[in-house]
Design an enzyme around this catalytic site. Sequence first.
Site, mmCIF file in Angstrom:
data_model
loop_
_atom_site.group_PDB
_atom_site.id
_atom_site.type_symbol
_atom_site.label_atom_id
_atom_site.label_comp_id
_atom_site.label_asym_id
_atom_site.label_seq_id
_atom_site.Cartn_x
_atom_site.Cartn_y
_atom_site.Cartn_z
ATOM 1 N N LYS A 120 0.834 -1.189 0.000
ATOM 2 C CA LYS A 120 0.000 0.000 0.000
ATOM 3 C C LYS A 120 0.878 1.251 0.000
ATOM 4 O O LYS A 120 1.841 1.354 0.765
ATOM 5 C CB LYS A 120 -0.920 0.011 1.216
ATOM 6 C CG LYS A 120 -2.018 -1.046 1.161
ATOM 7 C CD LYS A 120 -3.026 -0.755 0.065
ATOM 8 C CE LYS A 120 -4.169 -1.756 0.063
ATOM 9 N NZ LYS A 120 -5.186 -1.455 -0.962
ATOM 10 N N ASP A 150 -0.211 -0.407 -4.596
ATOM 11 C CA ASP A 150 -1.612 -0.020 -4.705
ATOM 12 C C ASP A 150 -1.788 1.331 -4.039
ATOM 13 O O ASP A 150 -1.579 1.477 -2.833
ATOM 14 C CB ASP A 150 -2.497 -1.075 -4.032
ATOM 15 C CG ASP A 150 -3.985 -0.749 -4.137
ATOM 16 O OD1 ASP A 150 -4.338 0.220 -4.843
ATOM 17 O OD2 ASP A 150 -4.794 -1.480 -3.522
ATOM 18 N N GLU A 176 -1.320 -0.297 -9.067
ATOM 19 C CA GLU A 176 -2.780 -0.370 -9.034
ATOM 20 C C GLU A 176 -3.388 0.985 -8.686
ATOM 21 O O GLU A 176 -3.021 1.605 -7.695
ATOM 22 C CB GLU A 176 -3.196 -1.426 -8.005
ATOM 23 C CG GLU A 176 -4.686 -1.657 -7.901
ATOM 24 C CD GLU A 176 -5.006 -2.813 -6.972
ATOM 25 O OE1 GLU A 176 -6.093 -2.797 -6.357
ATOM 26 O OE2 GLU A 176 -4.171 -3.737 -6.836
ATOM 27 N N ASP A 204 -8.592 -0.555 -10.538
ATOM 28 C CA ASP A 204 -9.408 -1.207 -9.510
ATOM 29 C C ASP A 204 -10.686 -0.407 -9.302
ATOM 30 O O ASP A 204 -11.753 -0.767 -9.810
ATOM 31 C CB ASP A 204 -8.618 -1.314 -8.203
ATOM 32 C CG ASP A 204 -9.436 -1.916 -7.060
ATOM 33 O OD1 ASP A 204 -10.560 -2.384 -7.301
ATOM 34 O OD2 ASP A 204 -8.958 -1.932 -5.914
ATOM 35 N N LYS A 228 -13.382 -7.597 -8.083
ATOM 36 C CA LYS A 228 -13.782 -8.024 -6.745
ATOM 37 C C LYS A 228 -15.239 -8.448 -6.796
ATOM 38 O O LYS A 228 -16.080 -7.742 -7.366
ATOM 39 C CB LYS A 228 -13.575 -6.886 -5.743
ATOM 40 C CG LYS A 228 -12.123 -6.411 -5.687
ATOM 41 C CD LYS A 228 -11.904 -5.288 -4.692
ATOM 42 C CE LYS A 228 -10.428 -4.868 -4.671
ATOM 43 N NZ LYS A 228 -10.156 -3.804 -3.699
#
Length: 340
Positions: A120, A150, A176, A204, A228
């Site tokens: 992250k 991400d 991402e 995403d 997802k």
Amino acid sequence: MIPHQFQDHSGRDDLPALADLLTTARVVSLPMKVRFRGVVEREVLLLEGPAGWAEFSPFLEYDDAEAAAWLAAAVEAGWQGFPPPVRDSVPVNATVPAVAPEQVPGVLARYDGARTVKIKVAETGQDIDQDVARVAAVRAAAPDAKLRVDANGGWDVAAAVAALTRLAEYSLEYAEQPVPEIAGLRDVRTELRRRGIDTPIAADESVRKAADPLRVACEEAADLIVVKVQPLGGVRRALDIVAQAGLPAVVSSALDSSVGIRAGVALAAALPELPYACGLATVSLMDGDVTTDSLVPVAGQLPVRDVVPDPVLLDRFAAPEDRRQWWLDRLERTYRLLEG
């Protein structure tokens, strides 16, 4: 976005009665080992249908219209079941939250055999130097692992280009959602290529939160998409989006319990091709679960199997009555949207 298969329920029998949902609903609050996405307690609502257990856990800030897709996914899991798998296990990545570099080895130790690590970055209140230090710490702790970052849309275009230029030395597998908008993704991708940096861009939020989840592919704004199950309205809906997008896909979680992870595994197991490790090992970030047999990786893989909650754990992690009622009210409001 309400999945098309539930937009008009008139005269149809694919949506169970609200009473059937409320009868089995259990609300739990699962503590996190570290803050992740700003969450320290993950609240989820579980349902039991004839096809198995299902999870409804849109994040607290999501409105009812956005939450409707999450309920559609739960209805599919509990009342329809999943499509047949084409593999019996799926590879998963480790996930490193926006922690200090010295915490990285401890986080990685929670994952068994992961060969890919997602890190992250762009956390509110942090800067690029902290991001670079964290990525460097991961590389030092896992020298042979594939690394991906991400940003959750946390940068603007200029910051994303500057950050990914600095991070290019770590040979990232992909970056991402570096910026929030599709046009910005395209600009970042274009500028990186102009600089001779070939870091792939993954979308995403631009897929799961978009009214048109295929737009990112149509506008050539990304090299791959992250899918997802809950935000996209179910496994079958996600499979359809991947097929239409024509881009490689990474299956990821929405910080689910093992029940929700089961649905993510079902999606990953049903994809015709699975070129990337999945972001489905996030139960390892939790300090509690709804089952004694959690879906956590063994040798970097998650098995394709069902998950049954343990009544003792459902009681142990039961949310307070006011939170339980909040979720039941949300379930009823969201159901009315699906009912149409």
